[in-house]
Design a protein around this motif. Sequence first.
Motif, PDB file in Angstrom:
ATOM      1  N   SER A 391       0.822  -1.211   0.000  1.00  0.00           N
ATOM      2  CA  SER A 391       0.000   0.000   0.000  1.00  0.00           C
ATOM      3  C   SER A 391       0.858   1.266   0.000  1.00  0.00           C
ATOM      4  CB  SER A 391      -1.035  -0.041   1.130  1.00  0.00           C
ATOM      5  OG  SER A 391      -0.516   0.540   2.272  1.00  0.00           O
ATOM      6  N   ALA A 392       1.953   1.253   0.782  1.00  0.00           N
ATOM      7  CA  ALA A 392       2.831   2.430   0.783  1.00  0.00           C
ATOM      8  C   ALA A 392       3.500   2.605  -0.589  1.00  0.00           C
ATOM      9  CB  ALA A 392       3.897   2.265   1.866  1.00  0.00           C
ATOM     10  N   TRP A 393       3.935   1.500  -1.127  1.00  0.00           N
ATOM     11  CA  TRP A 393       4.673   1.525  -2.402  1.00  0.00           C
ATOM     12  C   TRP A 393       3.767   2.011  -3.550  1.00  0.00           C
ATOM     13  CZ3 TRP A 393       4.999  -3.144  -5.991  1.00  0.00           C
ATOM     14  CH2 TRP A 393       5.865  -2.935  -7.046  1.00  0.00           C
ATOM     15  N   THR A 394       2.570   1.406  -3.660  1.00  0.00           N
ATOM     16  CA  THR A 394       1.692   1.819  -4.755  1.00  0.00           C
ATOM     17  C   THR A 394       1.222   3.264  -4.537  1.00  0.00           C
ATOM     18  OG1 THR A 394      -0.173   0.777  -3.629  1.00  0.00           O
ATOM     19  CG2 THR A 394       0.884  -0.500  -5.377  1.00  0.00           C
ATOM     20  N   GLY A 395       1.155   3.677  -3.258  1.00  0.00           N
ATOM     21  CA  GLY A 395       0.811   5.083  -2.984  1.00  0.00           C
ATOM     22  C   GLY A 395       1.877   6.009  -3.560  1.00  0.00           C
ATOM     23  N   ALA A 396       3.148   5.597  -3.392  1.00  0.00           N
ATOM     24  CA  ALA A 396       4.249   6.407  -3.915  1.00  0.00           C
ATOM     25  C   ALA A 396       4.227   6.436  -5.447  1.00  0.00           C
ATOM     26  CB  ALA A 396       5.583   5.855  -3.406  1.00  0.00           C
ATOM     27  N   VAL A 397       3.915   5.281  -6.046  1.00  0.00           N
ATOM     28  CA  VAL A 397       3.869   5.205  -7.522  1.00  0.00           C
ATOM     29  C   VAL A 397       2.740   6.098  -8.031  1.00  0.00           C
ATOM     30  CG1 VAL A 397       3.532   3.691  -9.527  1.00  0.00           C
ATOM     31  CG2 VAL A 397       4.816   2.862  -7.551  1.00  0.00           C
ATOM     32  N   LYS A 398       1.646   6.083  -7.328  1.00  0.00           N
ATOM     33  CA  LYS A 398       0.504   6.920  -7.705  1.00  0.00           C
ATOM     34  C   LYS A 398       0.888   8.403  -7.661  1.00  0.00           C
ATOM     35  CE  LYS A 398      -4.194   7.893  -6.099  1.00  0.00           C
ATOM     36  NZ  LYS A 398      -5.196   7.531  -5.093  1.00  0.00           N
ATOM     37  N   ALA A 399       1.568   8.779  -6.566  1.00  0.00           N
ATOM     38  CA  ALA A 399       1.964  10.183  -6.403  1.00  0.00           C
ATOM     39  C   ALA A 399       2.920  10.597  -7.528  1.00  0.00           C
ATOM     40  CB  ALA A 399       2.628  10.374  -5.044  1.00  0.00           C
ATOM     41  N   ARG A 400       3.820   9.666  -7.912  1.00  0.00           N
ATOM     42  CA  ARG A 400       4.811  10.003  -8.942  1.00  0.00           C
ATOM     43  C   ARG A 400       4.183  10.060 -10.340  1.00  0.00           C
ATOM     44  NH1 ARG A 400      10.514   8.114  -9.963  1.00  0.00           N
ATOM     45  NH2 ARG A 400      10.767   8.495  -7.751  1.00  0.00           N
ATOM     46  N   THR A 401       3.273   9.114 -10.668  1.00  0.00           N
ATOM     47  CA  THR A 401       2.809   8.998 -12.057  1.00  0.00           C
ATOM     48  C   THR A 401       1.405   9.548 -12.279  1.00  0.00           C
ATOM     49  OG1 THR A 401       1.838   6.839 -11.616  1.00  0.00           O
ATOM     50  CG2 THR A 401       4.129   6.860 -12.380  1.00  0.00           C
ATOM     51  N   GLY A 402       0.661   9.712 -11.225  1.00  0.00           N
ATOM     52  CA  GLY A 402      -0.742  10.140 -11.376  1.00  0.00           C
ATOM     53  C   GLY A 402      -1.669   8.991 -11.749  1.00  0.00           C
TER      54      GLY A 402
END
Length: 446
Positions: A391-402
């Motif tokens: 969840s933390a990791w995909t949250g970071a990916v979301k923040a980076r890529t939209g």
Amino acid sequence: MTAKVRFAPSPTGRLHVGNIRTGLINWLFASGLGGVFVLRIDDTDLERSTKAFEDGIETDLTWLGMTWGERYNQSARFAIYDAAVERLKAAGRLYPCYEKPEELDLRRKVQLSRGLPPIYDRAGLKLTDDDRAKLETEGRKPHWRFKLEGKRVTWEDLARGHSEVDTASMSDPVLIREDGAYLYTLPSVVDDIDMGITHVIRGEDHVTNTGAQIEIFEALGAPPPAFAHTTLLVGADGQGLSKRLGSLSIEQLREDGYEPLAVVSHLARIGTSDPLEPAASIEALAGDFAFGKMAHRAARWDPEDLAKVNAAILHAMPYDEARQRLAAMQGDLGEAFWLAIRQNLTLFRDVAGWAAVVSGPVTPAMSDEDRPVVEAALELLPETVDETTWSAWTGAVKARTGAKGRGLFMPLRRALTGMDHGPDMAAILPLIGRDKAAKRLAGETA
Ligand code: GLU
């Protein structure tokens, strides 16, 4: 009085879902009452019966958990049937007939053309001793018919309610063939008496036989047992199963990988008011069994329903129960693995596919649109991964890529597993492990 039932399969083929349903209803009924389930191998037809099929019956019953309290082979009991024959002959209820099948056929045609019911005309009864001697010197051998009283035979059927058969509308049944072989009718009654069977439970196709057999019980001076005739199984399309039964053998279901509890749960509950769901055990099914729940309509054997029941058993199966079987297929990757994947199983063997996803090698699936998300995910992948990573990791990916929702998760699932469906990724990622995950995200087969 202790309930005693019998299941009397003929070892002339493998058990299929139709006859095992009859066996199962017997088993559930007897077990629910703390009674006895008798396995009676109906092997009076010595030509068609084989030891291999007999062994197959035991294997199938054992696999399903249907234990038996007593077991008999009818082929070992001819002396008992012979004694009953003598009694019926002495009482004038069994008489020799000499017609050939062609002659009987012709007579039936004549009767039908005259608008008469095609019932045996009892010509055999009218033969004198001389007639018989003459026929026998011509080389003819008799077959033996039971002389019906020709009356309304009635009984209170546990499954169908008040039932009657008018034996006046039936031909006197042949009990012994020309070659001396017993047909099923007499040995069955003699055994039911001798073994103290209290309830005869079988398919509706035996209702007419029951009319004749009740007369045979009476002729042998025994009170008939209670009877229950259950509706026959039909397929999901409502059509009879008889032509498809070959492919519906218990052996086949076992080889296909179904759980025995799924088979008995499905078989026990179709055509009843109970929900179609797995039972805790075959004993629990016995506790629930009642003829009153069985609908007066056909029970449908539906492979899709069976698969659903099977899946439900696996989805709830604890690791301890699965462990040995997982090990046997090199699929014991630990409790976390089992808990992560069991929701995605229909058959136990589906484990292999998920074990391969975890252990690899997996060739990642990645489209051009997936690439930006997957590349960012690789850069952001932490040094160690555990159940909390996703969840933390995909949250970071979301923040980076939209990217979000499907656009976020699907590229990752495809890259990590090579598939577009499967178990919860949060649980799968730590099982795959950091090294392999990184390689797969980089597009490598790992
Ligand atoms: N062998 C017979 C059958 O399978 C037994 C019938 C009965 O239960 O009486 O049809």
